[in-house]
Design a protein around this motif. Structure first.
Motif, short mmCIF file in Angstrom:
data_model
loop_
_atom_site.label_atom_id
_atom_site.label_comp_id
_atom_site.label_asym_id
_atom_site.label_seq_id
_atom_site.Cartn_x
_atom_site.Cartn_y
_atom_site.Cartn_z
N LYS A 1 11.78 5.26 8.11
CA LYS A 1 10.56 4.47 7.91
C LYS A 1 9.67 5.13 6.87
CE LYS A 1 8.31 2.77 11.55
NZ LYS A 1 7.78 2.68 12.93
N LEU B 1 11.00 4.72 3.31
CA LEU B 1 10.94 3.34 2.83
C LEU B 1 9.51 2.89 2.59
CD1 LEU B 1 13.74 1.82 5.08
CD2 LEU B 1 13.87 2.32 2.63
N GLU B 2 8.58 3.44 3.37
CA GLU B 2 7.19 3.02 3.20
C GLU B 2 6.47 3.81 2.10
OE1 GLU B 2 5.10 2.79 6.96
OE2 GLU B 2 6.67 1.54 7.85
N GLN B 3 6.94 5.01 1.81
CA GLN B 3 6.24 5.84 0.83
C GLN B 3 6.27 5.26 -0.58
OE1 GLN B 3 4.45 9.11 0.79
NE2 GLN B 3 3.99 8.13 2.74
N HIS B 4 7.43 4.77 -0.99
CA HIS B 4 7.51 4.26 -2.36
C HIS B 4 8.67 3.29 -2.48
CE1 HIS B 4 7.35 4.05 -6.69
NE2 HIS B 4 6.23 4.74 -6.66
N GLU B 5 8.45 2.21 -3.22
CA GLU B 5 9.54 1.24 -3.31
C GLU B 5 10.74 1.77 -4.07
OE1 GLU B 5 8.21 -2.40 -5.28
OE2 GLU B 5 6.44 -1.28 -5.93
N TYR C 1 12.55 -4.18 5.28
CA TYR C 1 12.24 -3.25 4.20
C TYR C 1 13.09 -3.51 2.96
CZ TYR C 1 9.86 -0.06 7.49
OH TYR C 1 9.02 0.51 8.40
#
Ligand SMILES: Cc1cc2nc3c(=O)[nH]c(=O)nc-3n(C[C@H](O)[C@H](O)[C@H](O)COP(=O)(O)OP(=O)(O)OC[C@H]3O[C@@H](n4cnc5c(N)ncnc54)[C@H](O)[C@@H]3O)c2cc1C
Ligand code: FES
Ligand SMILES: [Fe+2]
Ligand SMILES: [Fe+2]
Ligand SMILES: [Zn+2]
Lengths: 353, 500
Positions: B243, B246-250, B311
């Motif tokens: 998670k 995946l959330e830090q940077h596309e 995601y």
């Protein structure tokens, strides 16, 4: 005989009746504790007793290990105090949760209107004022129907003697059928509330997106009215989904609000407009309207979703693909008895989604 | 009112975040030299949500309690001659594979987590990895203790660390972990914490632990449960890392997808040994490999990948192949070992008639059609005194290091061969998945230590296979290897049980 239980780290104090569980008392008195199964098998509601004694109740040995028992841990959903207690819970104090206590009310029906062919607006006058956060819901008792039913409050909290509900008729649904077909002005109903963790996180200054489907306009309507009444200046977007023009209720009210407040943007979406509708607005599902409006990029927003589970599911995917994640997505799923029936395998990836 | 008390989350936060130093006079990049080269972009370590908030003193208290219970059971097991309660001597071969193939991976996990537990810029991730590192050390220790009892009574347990580093089929699990540990820290966590501990762990532990329970092996069963109680934490670390990335940077999304593709396939290849263990080695069966794959991967993994789709992550590459492989892989793997039973550190055998009927029932579309005839032939040859062992050394897949014995999944009579050319050399693979992995990082896999190549290059001693097995692998020939039938293990078992 009642006992006083102090909940750390917040310092909240609750009164627990003879034979009542800590969790039940806490929730009834507006103190939120983590819980899931409610009957001692999952361990989610584990708390540490710092002072005093409690009966462990039916805690499963797998949910509460021997060492933990020795250390004074108990499961709040089945533990019953045997003295005054101080407990320590693993709670994130949501800075925006006001924690208004749950109370029982008697309400009189002051009006019913057909908002749409399937949604009835019901306005209730309460015997005592209710203090709630915009977005929360009440549990309504229906004569001759077992158990209570959840409905979100649609009016702003500024008039605490009134509760306005938007009730969609569920085919084959006992309570909603009664509310649509039998309820009339002047009837009396019992309800309790307020409940829920669906409210605007006002301390977070990000702009907000509301996505509402069907009677899921109820909570967002209350939340938006509240924000605008308070002169909140953040950008507020409301995407309202319905089948066709007849189902798109309260459109006039919302259009007028948008004209009056430059920071409020109203975007209705119809997924199946009829020819007579002569619909000029967005055609498609409500989450698609949001993608269209923001070009698929939602970064920097908080999102509030309300309505039927499939709509919420699509909206979450759209938001996450647009890079808004769990921490900034809040939702109220309008679950019915039919949704509980299909318990498909769930992954543990998300906590609240 | 007095100052508000801290909640558990804040207490844990203080414990970990206090380890987050300001780099006032040193260069932060030099302190965490491995954080960027994989291409992963971290914009804000404070968004890391500690997957388990456990303070060190609580950790020791829990673990001590677990150890106390566990060793009490080991003692009782030894005093009561627990080895006599297993279903039969064949069963013990499953745990020989565990000790030589899996327990050393616990040790590798210990080393791997200790390493990355130093390398992450975020204190939350560091602490989680360090705690897991200690768990893994505990796992390997408890397993050695549990197995030491069997070592007194059965062959094949004596030189497990030595064997793990050298023996041909043990290079499959060893190279799997070597590959993960020589990757960057983020890939290591996606490989081990996510792909292995979260997605595939139930396919490793459940078969061994319930296999032990079904076959009277209390020692293995109990260390399994004890280790599993740590796994809840390990699995949440796997979920948090995915998670978080995946959330830090596309830009992290395609990198993570590439790693999921790679490690899912590497994991399924590693599990082929578990597949054959379930279908062929357990005297009392738990469920078929195919059933296990359906429950633990197709159902549970399906729900996970449905959530990950939000995601932009899709199912691992080659997942369609695994859907076909579940019908074949266990039969083909046990056949490989039956053919090379003289070169293995455990015993092999032909399934009994009842076992073959069970396999027919569990694999109605494939067993009778493709595999029963082979076993019937082997049975006939054995009866005629013509038990055969393949003498030629097999070609190995450069990626997974399994002998090239798996077939095309659409034609189970045809061995699958794939190859790639790299800098003038040809490399061979067992499958599209393994070829794909090589093609992504050829410069890494050309360095693979392939046991058969090493023997041919003269790096494993002796001129003959027998010398390699005896002197280099330290197999106790005539005792550790060959069929269970006529083995010293079988003889002793019969004596203990008073059967002729
Ligand atoms: C927090 C919350 C807030 C809500 N707010 C609102 C709101 O503001 N407005 C609104 O319109 N709705 C709202 N809902 C949804 C509302 O509560 C339901 O629609 C309502 O409870 C339905 O009650 P009912 O008695 O009419 O239907 P029920 O009799 O409970 O039946 C519902 C459906 O399930 C089927 N069913 C019943 N029992 C079973 C079973 N055992 N297995 C399978 N199927 C079964 C029925 O045939 C029917 O189709 C909310 C729900 C929640 C959880
Ligand atoms: S809520 Fe599940 S154990 Fe209490
Ligand atoms: Fe482990
Ligand atoms: Fe582990
Ligand atoms: Zn391979």
């Amino acid at each position: 005989m009642t006992y006083e239980v102090t909940v750390e780290p917040t310092g909240d104090v609750i009164e627990v009746e003879e034979g009542q569980t800590i969790l039940d008392a806490a929730l009834r008195q507006g103190v939120w504790l983590p819980f899931a199964c409610g009957h001692g098998t999952c361990g989610t509601c584990k708390v540490q007793v710092v002072e005093g004694d409690a009966d462990l109740g039916n805690a499963s040995p797998f949910a509460l290990m021997d060492v933990e028992r020795d250390e004074g841990k108990v499961l709040a959903c089945c533990a019953i105090p045997e003295s005054d207690l101080v407990i320590e819970a693993d709670i994130d104090v949501d800075p925006d949760f006001e924690g208004y206590s749950v109370e029982d009310f008697t309400a009189r029906v002051i009006s019913t209107v057909d908002l749409s062919p399937t949604i009835k607006g019901i306005t209730l006058k309460l015997d005592n004022p209710i203090t709630f956060q915009a977005g929360q819901y009440i549990n309504l008792e229906i004569p001759g129907v077992q158990g209570s039913r959840a409905f979100s409050i649609a009016n702003s909290p500024s008039d605490p003697s009134i509760v306005e509900l938007h009730v969609r008729l569920v085919p084959g649904g006992a309570a909603t059928t009664w509310l649509h077909e039998t309820l009339k002005e002047g009837d009396e109903l019992s309800l309790s509330g307020p409940y829920g963790q669906f409210f605007v996180r006002k301390s977070d200054v990000k702009d907000v997106i509301f996505i509402a489907g069907g009677s899921g306009l109820s909570s967002p309507q209350s939340m938006i009215l509240d924000l605008l009444e308070q002169g909140d200046t953040r950008q507020i977007y409301l995407f309202q989904g319905a089948r066709n023009v007849a189902e798109l209720y309260n459109r006039v009210l919302l259009t007028e609000l948008a004209e009056k407040h430059s920071n409020f943007h109203y975007i209705p979406a119809l997924n199946a407009p009829t020819a007579e509708d002569q619909w000029q607005g967005f055609t498609g599902y409500v989450h698609e309207a949001a993608i269209d409006h923001f070009d698929g990029k939602f970064t920097g927003h908080k999102a509030y979703l309300c309505g039927p589970p499939p709509m919420i599911d699509s909206a979450i995917s759209a938001l996450m693909q647009g890079r808004v994640f769990e921490a900034d997505i809040h939702m109220e799923k309008f679950l019915t008895a039919a949704d509980g029936a299909d318990s498909e395998t769930r992954s543990a990836l998300f906590k609240r989604i | 009112m007095s100052a508000k008390k801290l909640n558990l989350k804040d207490k844990y936060r203080l414990l970990t975040r206090d380890l987050d130093w300001e780099y006032s006079y040193a260069d932060r990049k030099k302190a965490f030299p491995y954080e960027e080269f994989e291409g992963i972009k971290i914009t804000d370590w404070s968004k890391w949500e500690d997957p388990f908030r456990l303070t060190m003193d609580a950790y020791w208290k829990y673990q001590a309690e677990k150890e106390k219970k566990l060793y009490a059971i080991f003692d009782a097991f030894a005093q009561n001659n627990g080895h006599l309660n297993v279903t039969d001597a064949r069963y013990v071969n499953a745990i020989k594979i565990f000790l030589t193939g899996v327990s050393p991976l616990e040790y590798q996990a210990y080393q791997g987590y200790a390493h990355v537990g130093r390398q992450f810029g975020g204190a939350g991730a560091r602490v989680a990895c360090q705690m897991q590192s200690i768990d893994e050390l505990r796992h390997v220790q408890t397993q050695i203790h549990a197995m030491s009892h069997y070592n007194k009574y059965f062959d094949g347990f004596q030189d497990w660390t030595h064997m793990h580093d050298r023996v041909w089929y043990l290079s499959v699990p060893k190279s799997f972990f070597d590959d993960a540990r020589s990757a960057g820290p983020f890939e290591f966590l996606i490989a081990i914490s996510f792909s292995f501990e979260y997605v595939l762990t139930n396919l490793l532990f459940v078969p061994f632990m319930s296999g032990a329970a079904h076959n009277g092996d209390m020692a293995t069963c109990t260390f399994g449960f004890s280790a599993q109680s740590d796994e809840a934490r390990h699995m949440t670390l796997g979920l948090e890392i995915i998670k978080f990335l995946l959330e830090q940077h596309e830009d992290n999304v395609p990198i993570v997808q590439k790693w999921i593709d790679k490690w899912f396939w590497r994991g399924t290849r590693l599990l082929s040994i578990v597949a054959m263990m379930m279908d062929y080695m357990l005297p009392n069966k738990v469920m078929s490999w195919k059933e296990a794959w359906e429950v633990y991967f197709e159902e549970a993994g399906g729900a996970l990948f449905k959530d990950l789709a939000r995601y932009g992550i899709r199912m691992p590459k080659f997942v369609e192949t695994t859907e076909k492989e579940k019908e074949h892989i266990s039969h083909q793997a046990w056949w490989i070992f039956y053919n090379y039973g003289h070169a293995a550190g455990f015993h092999t055998w032909i399934p009994s008639d009842e076992e073959m009927d069970w396999l027919s029932e569990k694999y109605p579309d494939t067993f009778d059609k493709y595999y029963r005839p082979r076993w019937e032939l082997a049975k006939k040859m054995e009866a005629e005194g013509k038990r055969f062992y393949s003498q030629a050394l097999p070609q190995l897949c450069t990626t997974c290091q399994i002998p090239m014995g798996f077939t095309e999944m659409d034609d189970p009579t045809q061995i699958a061969y794939r190859s790639s050319d790299y800098e003038g050399e040809k490399y061979h693979f067992c499958s599209d998945g393994c070829k794909h992995i090589f093609d992504q990082e050829p410069e890494k896999y050309v360095q693979s230590w392939l046991p058969v190549h090493q023997i041919y290059q003269g790096n494993c001693g002796g001129a003959s296979v027998e010398e390699v097995l005896r002197d280099y692998y330290k197999l106790n020939l005539g005792a550790d290897n060959l069929d269970i039938k006529g083995s010293p293990d079988e003889q002793r078992w019969k004596e203990w049980k008073g059967v002729a």
